[in-house]
Design a protein around this motif. Structure first.
Motif, mmCIF file in Angstrom:
data_model
loop_
_atom_site.group_PDB
_atom_site.id
_atom_site.type_symbol
_atom_site.label_atom_id
_atom_site.label_comp_id
_atom_site.label_asym_id
_atom_site.label_seq_id
_atom_site.Cartn_x
_atom_site.Cartn_y
_atom_site.Cartn_z
ATOM 1 N N SER A 432 0.940 -1.213 0.142
ATOM 2 C CA SER A 432 -0.029 0.095 0.099
ATOM 3 C C SER A 432 0.825 1.311 -0.081
ATOM 4 N N ALA A 433 2.202 1.056 -0.051
ATOM 5 C CA ALA A 433 3.028 2.202 -0.165
ATOM 6 C C ALA A 433 3.081 2.878 -1.407
ATOM 7 N N TRP A 434 3.140 4.062 -1.590
ATOM 8 C CA TRP A 434 3.001 4.336 -3.122
ATOM 9 C C TRP A 434 4.039 4.015 -3.856
ATOM 10 N N SER A 435 5.430 3.842 -3.477
ATOM 11 C CA SER A 435 6.262 3.686 -4.200
ATOM 12 C C SER A 435 7.684 2.965 -3.260
ATOM 13 N N GLN A 436 8.585 2.646 -3.826
ATOM 14 C CA GLN A 436 9.829 2.104 -3.088
ATOM 15 C C GLN A 436 10.294 3.022 -2.110
ATOM 16 N N ASN A 437 10.563 4.170 -2.533
ATOM 17 C CA ASN A 437 10.960 5.413 -1.860
ATOM 18 C C ASN A 437 10.125 5.670 -0.656
ATOM 19 N N HIS A 438 8.814 5.857 -0.870
ATOM 20 C CA HIS A 438 7.883 5.752 0.080
ATOM 21 C C HIS A 438 7.911 4.881 1.295
ATOM 22 N N LEU A 439 8.001 3.727 0.745
ATOM 23 C CA LEU A 439 8.212 2.520 1.699
ATOM 24 C C LEU A 439 9.482 2.445 2.433
ATOM 25 N N GLU A 440 10.402 2.723 1.649
ATOM 26 C CA GLU A 440 11.781 2.915 2.544
ATOM 27 C C GLU A 440 11.805 3.969 3.876
ATOM 28 N N ARG A 441 10.968 5.098 3.403
ATOM 29 C CA ARG A 441 11.084 6.133 4.216
ATOM 30 C C ARG A 441 10.122 5.684 5.681
ATOM 31 N N GLY A 442 9.154 4.844 5.303
ATOM 32 C CA GLY A 442 8.547 4.156 6.493
ATOM 33 C C GLY A 442 9.132 3.345 7.180
ATOM 34 N N LEU A 443 9.946 2.529 6.492
ATOM 35 C CA LEU A 443 10.519 1.198 7.046
ATOM 36 C C LEU A 443 11.805 1.837 7.876
ATOM 37 N N LYS A 444 12.492 2.815 7.340
ATOM 38 C CA LYS A 444 13.441 3.449 8.263
ATOM 39 C C LYS A 444 12.882 3.893 9.791
ATOM 40 N N ILE A 445 11.919 4.555 9.589
ATOM 41 C CA ILE A 445 11.245 5.070 10.910
ATOM 42 C C ILE A 445 11.001 3.728 11.855
ATOM 43 N N LEU A 446 10.293 2.684 11.307
ATOM 44 C CA LEU A 446 9.960 1.663 12.215
ATOM 45 C C LEU A 446 11.259 1.039 12.553
ATOM 46 N N ALA A 447 12.186 1.079 11.945
ATOM 47 C CA ALA A 447 13.335 0.176 12.224
ATOM 48 C C ALA A 447 13.775 1.078 13.622
ATOM 49 N N GLU A 448 14.138 2.192 13.302
ATOM 50 C CA GLU A 448 14.696 2.924 14.436
ATOM 51 C C GLU A 448 13.672 2.982 15.649
ATOM 52 N N LEU A 449 12.470 2.986 15.410
ATOM 53 C CA LEU A 449 11.491 2.813 16.677
ATOM 54 C C LEU A 449 11.766 1.581 17.377
ATOM 55 N N LEU A 450 11.826 0.494 16.490
ATOM 56 C CA LEU A 450 12.271 -0.708 17.168
ATOM 57 C C LEU A 450 13.320 -1.014 18.142
ATOM 58 N N HIS A 451 14.434 -0.140 17.871
ATOM 59 C CA HIS A 451 15.524 -0.251 18.527
ATOM 60 C C HIS A 451 15.559 0.597 19.813
ATOM 61 N N GLN A 452 14.408 1.569 19.942
ATOM 62 C CA GLN A 452 14.040 2.117 21.055
ATOM 63 C C GLN A 452 13.357 1.488 22.090
ATOM 64 N N GLU A 453 13.219 1.991 23.362
ATOM 65 C CA GLU A 453 12.157 1.481 24.350
ATOM 66 C C GLU A 453 10.994 2.383 24.014
ATOM 67 N N PRO A 454 9.810 1.695 24.513
ATOM 68 C CA PRO A 454 8.681 2.646 24.217
ATOM 69 C C PRO A 454 8.729 3.876 25.247
ATOM 70 N N GLU A 455 8.178 4.872 24.637
ATOM 71 C CA GLU A 455 8.363 6.176 25.314
ATOM 72 C C GLU A 455 7.234 5.800 26.538
ATOM 73 N N PRO A 456 7.365 6.228 27.666
ATOM 74 C CA PRO A 456 6.543 6.123 28.906
ATOM 75 C C PRO A 456 5.003 6.958 28.338
ATOM 76 N N SER A 457 3.921 6.237 28.805
ATOM 77 C CA SER A 457 2.623 6.708 28.425
ATOM 78 C C SER A 457 2.275 8.000 29.204
ATOM 79 N N LEU A 458 1.813 9.205 28.792
ATOM 80 C CA LEU A 458 1.520 10.044 29.578
ATOM 81 C C LEU A 458 -0.092 10.205 29.762
#
Ligand SMILES: Cc1ncc(COP(=O)(O)O)c(C=O)c1O
Length: 461
Positions: A432-458
């Protein structure tokens, strides 16, 4: 003059230019109402043909980023300015990577449709025929073409065993209308396609989960459920299961078919993704043609808007399903079945399928590059990946935090049958991503997030 830099965009030039328009809007370099360069001017600047710019602007228009005004040119129309225009992908948000839905990759198919409609328009005999009532199961030539097309998935069938439906979803509905009564228990993979659950809900059925692994339904769990519930039906997706990407091996298919025979259970084999898979094991319908109702559709390979699906059923229950078809819609629209048939017979369907597979391979390579280190089920031919989240992530938090970073995915709770305890997971639909570039942008963000701890819920005090 707005001049995109295309070096960091992959794929066909017209897609890269459309991506560059999206990026410029997201970065504020293009604003609502801005006039884009003329086709000729941009073609000369970028050293591409005018046709490429025409396709690029058409692609941007399809994404809701541009409006063409006859005689005046092409103008940026940001979705916010258009006011909540809805597409199946959701609201169009140029700065958002939406990985929520399984769709065929949106290549430009307008020319293909236009050509088949023009050919049909000049065939008045055929047009007059398709304007009349047809057999409920579909016109013979439409069924013959479909029987041949399904051969791609390893199914050997004939026009007399096949019915034309209004898509895969409709095929599931008709089959369950024919085989079950309100209150019946029905088995399925424990994590499954939500459209199936929508049908069970509508028909008042009681779905029961069968435990699964990377090959789908586990035979011993299926047998236990047969003993406990005496079900009439098992619904499953043996090839590229949605959402887990499970693929049943041939041995597993044989074991499942053998249990179904022993306990007198019908199997609904949902094969909507099977055309995409290379070297797939034989369909369950080949292994147990007397027990399996096979379902497929044009949605995931040709175009979702075609709304044509197919059911291949054993003789014993063929008329029950065709009765359900006739009772609910008399027949599937012969007009759209005719278009689909023309695509199959001309070889266009095959060409579109191959295009789709080539693009999926590249998108799934990106998936592997960014998410391969995590517990993520990726298949080169799948429209989606299934990511089991590392501790301590919960899917709800992950989805929220991804959304704050403008990436949309969906969690396991959409797919769980009854009260099954599934792992915390998300489905990412690269298709459902418009293009490979668009997908890559999203995957980069998800991979960075996975390497982090969840932010505490406020939000919880
Ligand atoms: C497993 C599965 N079956 C059936 C369908 C329905 O397909 P159609 O668009 O042909 O109704 C889908 C659509 O997402 C699906 O994923």
């Amino acid at each position: 003059m707005w001049t995109p830099k295309l070096e960091h965009f992959h794929g066909p030039r017209y897609i890269a230019i459309a991506d560059a328009i999206a990026e410029s809007i997201a970065q504020g370099d293009l604003n609502d109402g801005d006039r884009l360069p003329t086709h000729r001017a941009l073609a000369d600047t970028l050293g591409v043909t005018v046709g490429t710019i025409t396709r690029a602007y058409a692609e941007a228009e399809r994404r809701g980023l541009v409006t063409a005004r006859v005689g005046r040119g092409s103008f940026v129309t940001t979705p916010h300015a258009q006011g909540q225009r809805f597409m199946i992908q959701g609201e169009i948000e140029p700065d958002c990577v939406d990985l929520q839905l399984n769709l065929p990759i949106a290549h430009d198919r307008a020319d293909a449709l236009s050509q088949s409609m023009q050919e049909l328009a000049s065939d008045t005999v055929k047009m007059n025929r398709i304007l009349g009532y047809q057999p409920d199961i579909g016109m013979p030539e439409h069924r013959e073409a479909a029987a041949e097309w399904l051969g791609l998935t390893g199914l050997r069938t004939s026009a007399d065993k096949l019915m034309i439906t209004g898509g895969g979803q409709n095929a599931i509905m008709l089959t369950l209308m024919a085989l079950t009564r309100s209150g019946d228990i029905i088995l399925s993979e424990a994590i499954t396609y939500p459209g199936f659950m929508a049908v069970t809900h509508q028909l008042g059925l009681r779905p029961q989960p069968v435990a699964m692994d990377e090959e789908g339904v586990i035979p011993s769990a299926f047998e236990d459920a047969c003993k406990q519930f005496s079900p009439r039906v098992l619904y499953c997706t043996p090839s590229l299961q949605n959402p887990t990407n499970a693929i049943m091996s041939e041995a597993r298919r044989e074991a499942v078919a053998e249990i179904a025979r022993r306990y007198h259970v019908w199997i609904i084999e949902d094969s909507v993704n099977a055309n995409l898979l290379e070297n797939a094991p034989p369909p369950l319908a080949e292994i147990a043609p007397d027990k399996v109702i096979y379902i497929n559709s044009a949605s995931k390979t040709l175009a979702a808007g075609i709304r044509v699906g197919w059911v291949v059923a054993p003789d014993e229950i063929h008329s029950q399903i065709s009765n359900a078809l006739r009772a609910s819609q008399w027949m599937t629209s012969p007009l759209i079945a005719e278009i689909c048939t023309r695509w199959i017979k001309s070889g266009l369907a095959n060409q579109l399928l191959e295009e789709q597979k080539r693009e999926l391979i590249l998108r799934n390579q990106l998936m592997t590059e960014y998410l391969g280190a995590f517990n993520c089920r990726i298949n080169p031919y799948s429209l989606h990946a299934w990511l089991e989240l590392p501790e301590p992530w919960r899917s709800r938090e992950f989805i929220q935090q991804a959304q704050r970073r403008n990436v949309k995915v969906i969690g396991e709770d959409n797919f769980i049958v009854a009260q099954y305890r599934a792992p915390q997971a998300i489905r990412l639909s690269s298709s459902s991503a418009w293009s490979q570039n668009h997908l890559e942008r999203g995957l980069k963000i998800l991979a960075e997030l996975l390497h982090q701890e969840p932010e505490p819920s406020l939000s919880v005090f």
